[in-house]
Write a protein that holds these residues in place. Structure first.
Motif, PDB file in Angstrom:
ATOM      1  N   LEU A  31      -5.731 -14.410 -36.528  1.00 12.03           N
ATOM      2  CA  LEU A  31      -6.867 -13.603 -36.977  1.00 12.03           C
ATOM      3  C   LEU A  31      -6.814 -12.187 -36.430  1.00 12.03           C
ATOM      4  N   SER A  32      -6.274 -12.033 -35.236  1.00  9.71           N
ATOM      5  CA  SER A  32      -6.227 -10.700 -34.629  1.00  9.71           C
ATOM      6  C   SER A  32      -5.372  -9.733 -35.437  1.00  9.71           C
ATOM      7  N   LEU A  33      -4.514 -10.263 -36.300  1.00  3.99           N
ATOM      8  CA  LEU A  33      -3.621  -9.424 -37.098  1.00  3.99           C
ATOM      9  C   LEU A  33      -4.133  -9.201 -38.516  1.00  3.99           C
ATOM     10  N   LEU A  34      -5.313  -9.765 -38.823  1.00  3.43           N
ATOM     11  CA  LEU A  34      -5.845  -9.664 -40.181  1.00  3.43           C
ATOM     12  C   LEU A  34      -7.060  -8.741 -40.231  1.00  3.43           C
ATOM     13  N   PRO A  35      -7.250  -8.015 -41.321  1.00  2.60           N
ATOM     14  CA  PRO A  35      -8.422  -7.130 -41.479  1.00  2.60           C
ATOM     15  C   PRO A  35      -9.650  -7.937 -41.905  1.00  2.60           C
ATOM     16  N   LEU A  36     -10.330  -8.544 -40.944  1.00  2.00           N
ATOM     17  CA  LEU A  36     -11.455  -9.420 -41.260  1.00  2.00           C
ATOM     18  C   LEU A  36     -12.625  -8.672 -41.890  1.00  2.00           C
ATOM     19  N   ASP A  37     -12.668  -7.354 -41.738  1.00  2.00           N
ATOM     20  CA  ASP A  37     -13.757  -6.591 -42.342  1.00  2.00           C
ATOM     21  C   ASP A  37     -13.653  -6.562 -43.867  1.00  2.00           C
ATOM     22  N   GLU A  38     -12.531  -7.011 -44.421  1.00  2.00           N
ATOM     23  CA  GLU A  38     -12.385  -7.073 -45.878  1.00  2.00           C
ATOM     24  C   GLU A  38     -13.068  -8.303 -46.470  1.00  2.00           C
ATOM     25  N   ILE A  39     -13.358  -9.304 -45.651  1.00  2.00           N
ATOM     26  CA  ILE A  39     -13.948 -10.548 -46.147  1.00  2.00           C
ATOM     27  C   ILE A  39     -15.330 -10.267 -46.715  1.00  2.00           C
ATOM     28  N   ASP A  40     -15.579 -10.740 -47.930  1.00  2.00           N
ATOM     29  CA  ASP A  40     -16.860 -10.454 -48.569  1.00  2.00           C
ATOM     30  C   ASP A  40     -17.382 -11.609 -49.412  1.00  2.00           C
ATOM     31  N   SER A  41     -16.836 -12.807 -49.238  1.00  2.00           N
ATOM     32  CA  SER A  41     -17.305 -13.936 -50.038  1.00  2.00           C
ATOM     33  C   SER A  41     -17.000 -15.244 -49.314  1.00  2.00           C
ATOM     34  N   TRP A  42     -17.408 -16.341 -49.928  1.00  2.00           N
ATOM     35  CA  TRP A  42     -17.358 -17.662 -49.311  1.00  2.00           C
ATOM     36  C   TRP A  42     -16.348 -18.541 -50.037  1.00  2.00           C
ATOM     37  N   ILE A  43     -15.773 -19.472 -49.312  1.00  2.00           N
ATOM     38  CA  ILE A  43     -14.857 -20.436 -49.905  1.00  2.00           C
ATOM     39  C   ILE A  43     -15.287 -21.827 -49.456  1.00  2.00           C
ATOM     40  N   SER A  44     -15.385 -22.761 -50.409  1.00  2.00           N
ATOM     41  CA  SER A  44     -15.796 -24.134 -50.111  1.00  2.00           C
ATOM     42  C   SER A  44     -14.591 -25.063 -50.187  1.00  2.00           C
ATOM     43  N   VAL A  45     -14.507 -25.972 -49.217  1.00  2.00           N
ATOM     44  CA  VAL A  45     -13.384 -26.908 -49.131  1.00  2.00           C
ATOM     45  C   VAL A  45     -13.944 -28.323 -49.021  1.00  2.00           C
ATOM     46  N   ILE A  46     -13.483 -29.217 -49.890  1.00  2.00           N
ATOM     47  CA  ILE A  46     -13.975 -30.595 -49.894  1.00  2.00           C
ATOM     48  C   ILE A  46     -12.787 -31.554 -49.888  1.00  2.00           C
TER      49      ILE A  46
END
Length: 532
Positions: A274-289
Motif C-alpha cells: 500500500l505504501s507504493l500505491l496512490p491511495l488518494d485516487e480511490i473513490d469507490s467501493w468494491i464488494s466481495v462475496i
C-alpha cells in the motif's frame, strides 16, 4: 457531538451521548441564524471550498447540484440569490425546535453491520455539531414556545446543501396534511450539511403543490406561487454529519459512492504494497462475496460442521474467514462510475452510464509480499455491477489466497483499476504460484499500463482446522493406495499437532469426499509453496 466507536468482531457500536441545546430562547437562536445565513464560508459549499474544488479531482467531496454552484452562503443557497440580505428574514419571530428520538438499532452499510446505541433526546440548534443521518431517519417532533393546538402553519424542511425538499406539511398542528413525505439527509461527505425548517403563516389560498415535485426545490418560486413572501415567520437549522447509513443510501440510489472513506483509515499502513500505491485516487467501493461450502466430517477427533452460505467480505470490521471458503473465486462487483474531469468535478455529478471504452482490471494480491493470486483484465463497465467473472479476460488464474503456515491468518487485497486502453497484449501468467507471480509489483504494473486505482478491499483468510482437513483429504493422488493413505495420514497428524488436538488416525475421515459440497471436488490449485 462526541462519537465513540467500539470495534467488535463484526459489529461497530456507536455510542452517542445526549446533546444539550446551545440557545434557550427564540431571540438568541434567531440572531444566530441571521448571522450564519450571511457567512460565505460557514458550510461545505462556501467560497473557500469552491475555489479548492476547481483544482481538485475529488468528485465525492466537491460534487454539488449544478444549479446551486454559484451560491456559497446559507442564505444565498436557500433563496437562490446572488446577493443575500437580512430582509429575506425580516418577519422571523419563531424558532421551531426539532426533536429526534431514535431507539437502539442496527443497520448494514458498506458491507458492515453498525449499531446505534445509547440515544438520548436530541434537539436541533443553529450551532450544533453534526447529528448522524441514521438518527434522523424518522420525522422529528416540532414545537416552539406559544404553539397552540388550533394553530395552522405550513412547515417546509429543505436540505440546503443538496437543494431538495425533504418534508412539507400544511395546517400544522390542527389538521396536519402531508404534501411531501419526510426523508432524512443522505449526506455522504465528511463536512456537516445544513437543513432548514421553515414555518409559514397560513396563506390566503390552498398550496400549489405542483412546484414541489421536482428533485431540486426552488424556495423563491414556491413562495411566489403560493403568495407566502411575507409569511415566513420561523426558521431553524438542523446540522447533519455523515454516517454509513447515508453513504450506503447514496451509493445504492446511484449517487456519490463514498464508502471508501470508511475503509481508508482501516487499511494497514505497515503494508509495503500500500505504501507504493496512490491511495488518494480511490473513490469507490468494491464488494466481495465468497461461497462457504457445506462440510460435515471429523478431523483430529473433532466434529467439523459448516453450512453452505455466502460470506460477504467485511473490510471495515476485518473479520477472519476460513480458508476453506476461499477455495473457489468469489463474486466481485462494484457500483463504480466514470469520474468527471478535474476541471468539471465541482459542477458535473458522477454518472452510471456505461461507456464503451471503460475497461477495468481486478487483481488479488498478498497484502505483505504483493504476490499475485488473481488477475482479470478488460472488464467492461456494464459488468462491474453484476460480477467481474461474467466479463473480462483472465490473465492470472485464481490461486487460493491462503497463508503458508497452518494455524495462521493472512491478509489479501482486492484492487480494481481503471484502464486507459485494452490490455489484451499482456501475456498470461503461469498457473499456480511461480517466480513471476511472487515478484509481481502492482505499482510498477500500474505505471507501465497507465492504470488508475479506483477501489480496494481487504480480506483476512485463516489456515484453520477445516482448511487443514481439506488439505489432508485433497492430497495429490500418486503412488500406490497405501502410500497415498500414508501421506494423507502423515499430513493430518502434522496438522493435528499444530492445533494441539488428537492425531489418532481413527479420528480422521480423509477419504469421504461426499461430505464436502461438490464445489470442492474439481481439481484445485494448491499453493505449491505449501510443503506436504
Amino acid at each position: 457531538m462526541l462519537t465513540v466507536s467500539v470495534i467488535l468482531p463484526s459489529l461497530f457500536l456507536l455510542l452517542i451521548p445526549s446533546i444539550s441545546s446551545l440557545c434557550n430562547d427564540a431571540p438568541s437562536c434567531i440572531a444566530k441564524i441571521r448571522r450564519i445565513a450571511t457567512e460565505p464560508r460557514h458550510f461545505w459549499f462556501g467560497e473557500e471550498s469552491n475555489s479548492q474544488c476547481h483544482s481538485s479531482s475529488s468528485s465525492s467531496q466537491c460534487w454539488t447540484p449544478p444549479s446551486l454552484a454559484p451560491f456559497h452562503s446559507l442564505g444565498q443557497r436557500l433563496f437562490r440569490v446572488r446577493t443575500f440580505h437580512d430582509e429575506y428574514l425580516r418577519n422571523l419571530m419563531i424558532y421551531p425546535k426539532m426533536t429526534f428520538r431514535s431507539p437502539t438499532d442496527t443497520y448494514r452499510g458498506c458491507d458492515h453491520d453498525w449499531t446505534i446505541s445509547n440515544i438520548s433526546v436530541i434537539e436541533s440548534n443553529p450551532e450544533m455539531e453534526g447529528i448522524q443521518p441514521f438518527i434522523t431517519r424518522f420525522k422529528p417532533e416540532i414545537s416552539w414556545h406559544g404553539l397552540m393546538f388550533n394553530d395552522e402553519f405550513t412547515l417546509a424542511l429543505i436540505d440546503v446543501g443538496f437543494g431538495t425538499l425533504n418534508w412539507l406539511v400544511e395546517d400544522f398542528p390542527r389538521k396536519t396534511r402531508t404534501l411531501r413525505e419526510y426523508s432524512s439527509s443522505d449526506n455522504f461527505r465528511s463536512s456537516p450539511n445544513p437543513l432548514a425548517l421553515l414555518v409559514f403563516k397560513k396563506g390566503s389560498k390552498p398550496l400549489e403543490i405542483s412546484s414541489v415535485r421536482d428533485n431540486q426545490f426552488n424556495l423563491q418560486s414556491f413562495m411566489e406561487k403560493n403568495e407566502l413572501e411575507d409569511n415566513l415567520i420561523g426558521l431553524s437549522l438542523l446540522i447533519v454529519s455523515t454516517d454509513p447509513y447515508a453513504i450506503e443510501r447514496q451509493r445504492l440510489k446511484g449517487g456519490i459512492d463514498n464508502c471508501h472513506s470508511l475503509l481508508i483509515p482501516k487499511l494497514p499502513r505497515s503494508s509495503r504494497v500500500l505504501s507504493l500505491l496512490p491511495l488518494d485516487e480511490i473513490d469507490s467501493w468494491i464488494s466481495v462475496i465468497y461461497l462457504q461450502p457445506q462440510v460435515t466430517t471429523r478431523f483430529c477427533c473433532r466434529s467439523i460442521r459448516l453450512k453452505e452460505q455466502s460470506i460477504v467480505v467485511d473490510p471495515i470490521g476485518i473479520t477472519n474467514i476460513s480458508s476453506i471458503s476461499v477455495i473457489s473465486p468469489p463474486l466481485v462487483s462494484s457500483l463504480i462510475s466514470i469520474p468527471p474531469t478535474p476541471s468539471s468535478s465541482y459542477r458535473i455529478p458522477r454518472t452510471f452510464v456505461a461507456l464503451e471504452d471503460s475497461l477495468f482490471t481486478l487483481v488479488l494480491i498478498d497484502s505483505q509480499s504483493g504476490a499475485l493470486h488473481w488477475m482479470i483484465i478488460d472488464i467492461p463497465q456494464s459488468i462491474l455491477a453484476i460480477d467481474v467473472r461474467m466479463g473480462g479476460v483472465e490473465r492470472a488464474s485464481y490461486v487460493i489466497p491462503v497463508g503458508e503456515k497452518i494455524g495462521s491468518c493472512s491478509s489479501f487485497f482486492f484492487i480494481l483499476l481503471q484502464q486507459s486502453t485494452s490490455l489484451l497484449s499482456i501475456p498470461p501468467f503461469c498457473r499456480g504460484i511461480c517466480h513471476d507471480r511472487n515478484t509481481f509489483r502492482l505499482d510498477i504494473f500500474s505505471q507501465r499500463y497507465n492504470l488508475r486505482i479506483r477501489s480496494i478491499s481487504q480480506s483476512t483468510h485463516c489456515n484453520d482446522l477445516p482448511y487443514a482437513y481439506h488439505l489432508s483429504a485433497s492430497h495429490p493422488l500418486y503412488g500406490s493406495p497405501s502410500s497415498t493413505l500414508a501421506k494423507r495420514e502423515e499430513k493430518a497428524k502434522e496438522s493435528c499437532k499444530i492445533f494441539q488436538l488428537d492425531s489418532t488416525p481413527s479420528c480422521h475421515n480423509l477419504f469421504s469426499h461426499s461430505n464436502i459440497n461438490s464445489i470442492l471436488i474439481p481439481s484445485l490449485i494448491i499453493l505449491n509453496h505449501l510443503i506436504f
